[in-house]
Scaffold this motif. Structure first.
Motif, PDB file in Angstrom:
ATOM      1  N   ARG A  32       0.349  -1.370   0.154  1.00 23.41           N
ATOM      2  CA  ARG A  32       0.021  -0.194  -0.502  1.00 23.41           C
ATOM      3  C   ARG A  32       0.763   1.436  -0.327  1.00 23.41           C
ATOM      4  NH1 ARG A  32      -3.845  -0.496   3.524  1.00 23.41           N
ATOM      5  NH2 ARG A  32      -3.871  -2.375   4.789  1.00 23.41           N
ATOM      6  N   GLY A  33       2.328   1.407   0.086  1.00 23.85           N
ATOM      7  CA  GLY A  33       2.896   2.331   0.491  1.00 23.85           C
ATOM      8  C   GLY A  33       3.724   2.986  -1.080  1.00 23.85           C
ATOM      9  N   ALA A  34       4.756   3.704  -1.178  1.00 27.05           N
ATOM     10  CA  ALA A  34       4.431   4.236  -2.096  1.00 27.05           C
ATOM     11  C   ALA A  34       6.542   3.607  -2.462  1.00 27.05           C
ATOM     12  CB  ALA A  34       4.774   5.731  -2.152  1.00 27.05           C
ATOM     13  N   HIS A  35       6.894   3.191  -1.493  1.00 25.22           N
ATOM     14  CA  HIS A  35       8.453   2.662  -1.816  1.00 25.22           C
ATOM     15  C   HIS A  35       8.214   0.993  -1.077  1.00 25.22           C
ATOM     16  CE1 HIS A  35      12.611   2.550  -1.894  1.00 25.22           C
ATOM     17  NE2 HIS A  35      12.197   2.010  -0.935  1.00 25.22           N
ATOM     18  N   VAL A  36       8.752   0.128  -1.998  1.00 23.97           N
ATOM     19  CA  VAL A  36       9.234  -1.021  -1.467  1.00 23.97           C
ATOM     20  C   VAL A  36      10.628  -1.125  -1.524  1.00 23.97           C
ATOM     21  CG1 VAL A  36       8.885  -3.622  -2.015  1.00 23.97           C
ATOM     22  CG2 VAL A  36       7.076  -1.688  -3.194  1.00 23.97           C
ATOM     23  N   PRO A  37      10.733  -1.366   0.498  1.00 25.21           N
ATOM     24  CA  PRO A  37      12.403  -2.097   0.398  1.00 25.21           C
ATOM     25  C   PRO A  37      13.401  -2.744  -0.376  1.00 25.21           C
ATOM     26  CG  PRO A  37      10.921  -1.849   2.621  1.00 25.21           C
ATOM     27  CD  PRO A  37       9.555  -1.880   1.129  1.00 25.21           C
ATOM     28  N   SER A  38      14.019  -2.390  -0.591  1.00 30.64           N
ATOM     29  CA  SER A  38      15.193  -2.889  -1.413  1.00 30.64           C
ATOM     30  C   SER A  38      15.364  -4.777  -0.034  1.00 30.64           C
ATOM     31  CB  SER A  38      16.609  -3.172  -1.608  1.00 30.64           C
ATOM     32  OG  SER A  38      17.730  -2.760  -0.311  1.00 30.64           O
ATOM     33  N   ALA A  39      14.525  -5.067   0.907  1.00 27.90           N
ATOM     34  CA  ALA A  39      15.068  -5.887   1.084  1.00 27.90           C
ATOM     35  C   ALA A  39      14.117  -7.404   0.814  1.00 27.90           C
ATOM     36  CB  ALA A  39      14.218  -5.774   2.883  1.00 27.90           C
ATOM     37  N   LEU A  40      12.688  -6.757   0.194  1.00 22.55           N
ATOM     38  CA  LEU A  40      12.008  -7.070  -0.560  1.00 22.55           C
ATOM     39  C   LEU A  40      11.220  -7.133  -2.104  1.00 22.55           C
ATOM     40  CD1 LEU A  40       9.195  -5.852   2.385  1.00 22.55           C
ATOM     41  CD2 LEU A  40      10.555  -7.697   2.489  1.00 22.55           C
ATOM     42  N   SER A  41      12.033  -6.709  -2.388  1.00 25.49           N
ATOM     43  CA  SER A  41      11.734  -5.876  -4.087  1.00 25.49           C
ATOM     44  C   SER A  41      12.562  -7.519  -4.498  1.00 25.49           C
ATOM     45  CB  SER A  41      12.705  -5.250  -4.318  1.00 25.49           C
ATOM     46  OG  SER A  41      13.407  -5.061  -3.686  1.00 25.49           O
ATOM     47  N   THR A  42      13.450  -8.356  -4.051  1.00 25.40           N
ATOM     48  CA  THR A  42      13.349  -9.464  -5.545  1.00 25.40           C
ATOM     49  C   THR A  42      13.133 -10.916  -4.588  1.00 25.40           C
ATOM     50  OG1 THR A  42      15.951  -9.680  -3.926  1.00 25.40           O
ATOM     51  CG2 THR A  42      15.722  -8.401  -6.434  1.00 25.40           C
ATOM     52  N   TYR A  43      12.013 -11.115  -3.353  1.00 28.19           N
ATOM     53  CA  TYR A  43      11.958 -12.437  -3.247  1.00 28.19           C
ATOM     54  C   TYR A  43      11.028 -12.617  -4.426  1.00 28.19           C
ATOM     55  CZ  TYR A  43       9.007 -15.445  -0.755  1.00 28.19           C
ATOM     56  OH  TYR A  43       7.992 -16.377  -0.226  1.00 28.19           O
ATOM     57  N   PRO A  44      11.592 -14.253  -4.486  1.00 26.82           N
ATOM     58  CA  PRO A  44      11.926 -15.032  -3.075  1.00 26.82           C
ATOM     59  C   PRO A  44      13.682 -15.251  -3.021  1.00 26.82           C
ATOM     60  CG  PRO A  44      12.119 -16.924  -4.975  1.00 26.82           C
ATOM     61  CD  PRO A  44      11.630 -15.215  -5.516  1.00 26.82           C
ATOM     62  N   PHE A  45      14.736 -13.581  -3.562  1.00 29.21           N
ATOM     63  CA  PHE A  45      15.584 -13.894  -2.928  1.00 29.21           C
ATOM     64  C   PHE A  45      15.909 -13.196  -1.875  1.00 29.21           C
ATOM     65  CE2 PHE A  45      14.855 -15.090  -7.921  1.00 29.21           C
ATOM     66  CZ  PHE A  45      15.743 -16.678  -7.874  1.00 29.21           C
TER      67      PHE A  45
END
Length: 273
Positions: free
Chosen positions: A84-97
């Motif tokens: 729901r936010g405007a920015h996805v943190p890098s810790a979440l952006s490459t899941y499942p890696f």
């Protein structure tokens, strides 16, 4: 997929060479993540969207993005698993890696809940027939390698700030339904302590790349309002019932990532931080 199904394991050719990975359809995997580590290169894109905090880590602190008002709750994942936010943190952006701490080191891991040995299950190969990571996997590896180096820069900056006595407890709070809710266990940079530093101390923080981190954290306090709104929206959602088939959003997570935008700047920035 529930967060209880997450099974992180270091990515390796020996273990995963013949396997396939599945793209996530939502951010459901992050529903219980109330905070995630932040990379220094991420700050220009993150400021104004998520509050930054310091949390205790061994003998120092780590810079984190605050995603919830209580442990185990991510207010930025809505009832359908969308961000729901405007920015996805890098810790979440490459899941499942993702990056994980293992025996004092930061290593690349994969959530094996998103891995299959069935070639016709809609997954993509992790490795080529020659034993090399496929193009998409290598892209994630390269990006997360930059993130790991940049997180180390942020960690060194936090350590330098702590050594100069600049980090203090943060009695932050949000208002939900008109009532204040205290956020415990958080720390921030002390503006008063920063202003009182002598030139030598300021020089040490400058050389450690810590001044930018400190002021970014201070400025991010304005985003507590964004967190407040996300928490209020989440609690409002919990009062409504949604059909079971509404868990996943329509577009695959991978399709919503702008990989060019994830390149946060020039390579030299890691070293300068």
């Amino acid at each position: 997929m529930s967060t209880a199904e997450i099974r992180l394991h270091p990515l390796s050719r020996e273990r995963h060479g013949k396997l396939y990975w599945l793209r996530a359809g939502s951010y459901e995997f992050a529903r219980s993540m109330a905070a995630v580590p932040v990379a220094a290169l991420e700050l220009p894109r993150l400021l104004g969207h998520l509050p930054l905090v310091f949390t205790p880590r061994e003998e120092s602190y780590r810079l984190m993005a605050l995603l919830g008002a209580e442990p185990g709750t991510n207010a930025f994942v809505d009832a359908r698993g969308r961000w729901r936010g405007a920015h996805v943190p890098s810790a979440l952006s490459t899941y499942p890696f993702c990056l994980v701490e293992h025996q004092g080191r930061t290593i690349l891991a994969i959530d094996e809940a998103q891995v299959t040995d069935e070639p016709y299950a809609g997954g993509e190969a992790l490795y080529t027939d020659e034993g090399k990571p496929t193009e998409t996997v290598q892209r994630s590896i390269d990006f997360l390698g930059r993130v790991a180096r940049s997180r180390m820069s942020a960690d060194r900056a936090a350590q330098a700030l702590a050594a100069e006595g600049v980090i203090e407890r943060w009695p932050a709070q949000v208002r939900i339904d008109g009532k204040p809710r205290r956020l415990g266990g958080l720390y921030r940079a002390s503006e008063r302590a920063l202003n009182g530093l002598d030139p030598e101390a300021l020089g040490r923080l400058r050389d450690a790349g810590a001044l930018g981190i400190a002021y970014a954290q201070l400025l991010s306090g304005r985003a507590l309002k964004t967190l407040e709104q996300a928490v209020a929206a989440r609690e409002q959602e919990q009062r409504r019932e949604l059909p079971a088939e509404a868990v996943f959003s329509d577009a695959p997570l991978e399709d919503r990532i702008d990989w060019d935008a994830l390149d946060f700047g020039d390579e030299g920035a890691d070293e300068r931080e």
